[in-house]
Design an enzyme around this catalytic site. Structure first.
Site, short mmCIF file in Angstrom:
data_model
loop_
_atom_site.label_atom_id
_atom_site.label_comp_id
_atom_site.label_asym_id
_atom_site.label_seq_id
_atom_site.Cartn_x
_atom_site.Cartn_y
_atom_site.Cartn_z
N ASP A 16 37.40 6.31 -35.70
CA ASP A 16 36.54 6.74 -34.31
C ASP A 16 35.08 5.48 -34.31
OD1 ASP A 16 37.70 8.47 -34.01
OD2 ASP A 16 37.55 9.63 -35.23
N ASP A 17 35.58 4.85 -35.30
CA ASP A 17 34.07 3.83 -35.30
C ASP A 17 34.21 3.19 -34.51
OD1 ASP A 17 31.89 3.17 -38.01
OD2 ASP A 17 32.83 1.63 -36.73
N TYR A 18 32.82 3.04 -33.62
CA TYR A 18 32.76 2.02 -32.62
C TYR A 18 32.75 0.55 -32.62
CZ TYR A 18 31.20 -0.72 -28.82
OH TYR A 18 30.49 -2.22 -28.40
N TRP B 186 33.85 11.03 -40.27
CA TRP B 186 33.50 9.23 -40.50
C TRP B 186 32.51 9.71 -41.59
CZ3 TRP B 186 28.70 7.38 -40.84
CH2 TRP B 186 28.20 6.18 -40.73
#
Length: 400
Positions: free
Chosen positions: A349-351, A330
């Site tokens: 994978d970033d919220y 990330w």
């Protein structure tokens, strides 16, 4: 000097204040912690001023300040200032300071020399410390001897000064800044792709994203400038798992430990600094170890230069940089997007990306990684643009 009116206005560093009189801009207030405090600062200086819409000339000055703090080219040297009660020496100092362009700096001694008053560097510093027109009179571009940051009277002190210098990509004594390979690092914040073509592609490829683009408006992503890949990764490590304000404060303290602080530390400086000195700046034990590993790799030549990174493929750079302790995929994806301007990055994978995707597609649950990857393939080769709009969707939901 009197002020007829004032207003508060939004900038990338927070809500600033500006007051004006019959001769022009009379005062600029950098953001305090709350609007009420910013407003009180203006009224403390001009008790009789009334909050009102600015006249056209002040609005142009305001717009120029906003653009400059957004990292855009903006010339404020022609903004009319009300200096009726500014002491003559201060006025001369401010006139010289206004000749320093964005991306350059002078020292207090340099200004004293240009005034024909060598030996009065301290008096120059005192004049700039009383500057009522910050940003318009760019006192943040004036450094102490040896490129040290020196003081700053605005809210946030040295942290704010470093932030302003970082926005402008400033460097010492007006020389053209170079990256860690000797090549030019200043690209004016330009992206590595045509944003209009990219937005058009994403819009045409996905009806849900087209609706989101219409709701959010123009694509306004900007690149964050950096003097080296080492500094960019060091900053990224410090920012992990912290609020932006807390991380900015800590990284400013780390930079302020060394000469030419606005350019960021060098690997050698980090390696020589005692643990207790770095920990006192606010670094956790884990981040200290990560910075040490990053510095060792950079000093040993294991880290690519900024110029080399620009020539590497995305996955190649991710594989190379994730060998550094504390640097994950990330972190490198953020570097690819916001430092190198790569067009086709989707941080699955970033919220915020996952939340924005669920909002854009009207889903109640966050998508699985494989589902987001599969759907996002249609946005390629401009998944960076789609990502930026998904983040805006998530931010709107939080503030709504």
């Amino acid at each position: 000097m009197t002020a007829h009116g004032f207003t508060l206005f939004d900038t990338s560093i927070g809500r600033c204040g500006i007051a004006w009189g019959g001769r022009g801009v009379a005062f600029v207030q950098l953001p305090e912690a709350r609007d009420s405090e910013t407003r009180a600062r203006v009224l403390q200086r001009f008790p009789g001023a009334r909050e009102a819409p600015p006249p056209p000339d002040v609005q142009r000055a305001l717009d120029g300040i906003v653009a400059l703090l957004r990292g855009e080219a903006s010339d404020l040297s022609a903004v009319a200032l009300d200096m009726e009660r500014v002491p003559p020496f201060h006025r001369r100092v401010y006139e010289v300071a206004r000749t320093i362009p964005p991306g350059a700096t002078l020292t207090y001694g340099d200004i004293a020399g240009r005034l024909g008053a060598r030996g009065s560097a301290r008096a120059v510093g005192q004049a700039l410390g009383r500057n009522p027109f910050p940003i318009v009179v760019p006192c943040h571009r004036v450094l102490a001897a040896g490129g040290r940051v020196g003081g700053f009277s605005g809210n946030g002190g040295v942290t704010t000064k470093l932030r302003l210098l970082a926005i402008e990509g400033a460097h010492a004594t007006g020389a053209r800044k170079t990256d860690d390979s000797g090549g030019d690092s200043g690209d004016g914040g330009a992206l590595g792709f045509d944003p209009d073509a990219a937005v058009a592609h994403v819009r045409a490829s996905d009806a849900a994203l087209a609706r989101l683009i219409d709701a959010v408006g123009p694509f306004r992503m900007r690149l964050d400038r950096t003097s080296s890949l080492f500094v960019a990764l060091a900053e990224a490590i410090v920012y992990q798992q912290l609020t932006g304000k807390a991380a900015a404060t800590i990284f400013a303290r780390v930079r302020a430990l060394f000469p030419r602080a606005h350019e960021g530390p060098t690997p050698e400086q980090i390696l020589r600094a005692p643990d207790e000195k770095l920990r006192a700046a606010g670094l956790s034990r884990a981040k200290l170890l990560a910075l040490r590993d990053l510095a060792r790799r950079a000093a040993d030549g294991e880290l690519p230069t900024l110029a080399e990174a620009r020539r590497m493929e995305d996955e190649e750079l991710i594989e190379r940089l994730t060998q550094v302790r504390g640097v994950g995929r990330w972190t490198v994806e953020m570097l690819l997007m916001f430092r190198l301007g790569r067009p086709d990055v989707l941080p699955v994978d970033d919220y915020g990306i996952r939340k924005g995707f669920a909002i854009a597609l009207g889903q109640g649950d966050l998508p699985a990684r494989k589902d987001l990857e599969a759907h996002g393939a249609r946005w390629s080769p401009y998944r960076t643009v789609a990502s930026w709009y998904l983040w805006r969707a998530a931010e709107t939901a939080r503030s709504g």
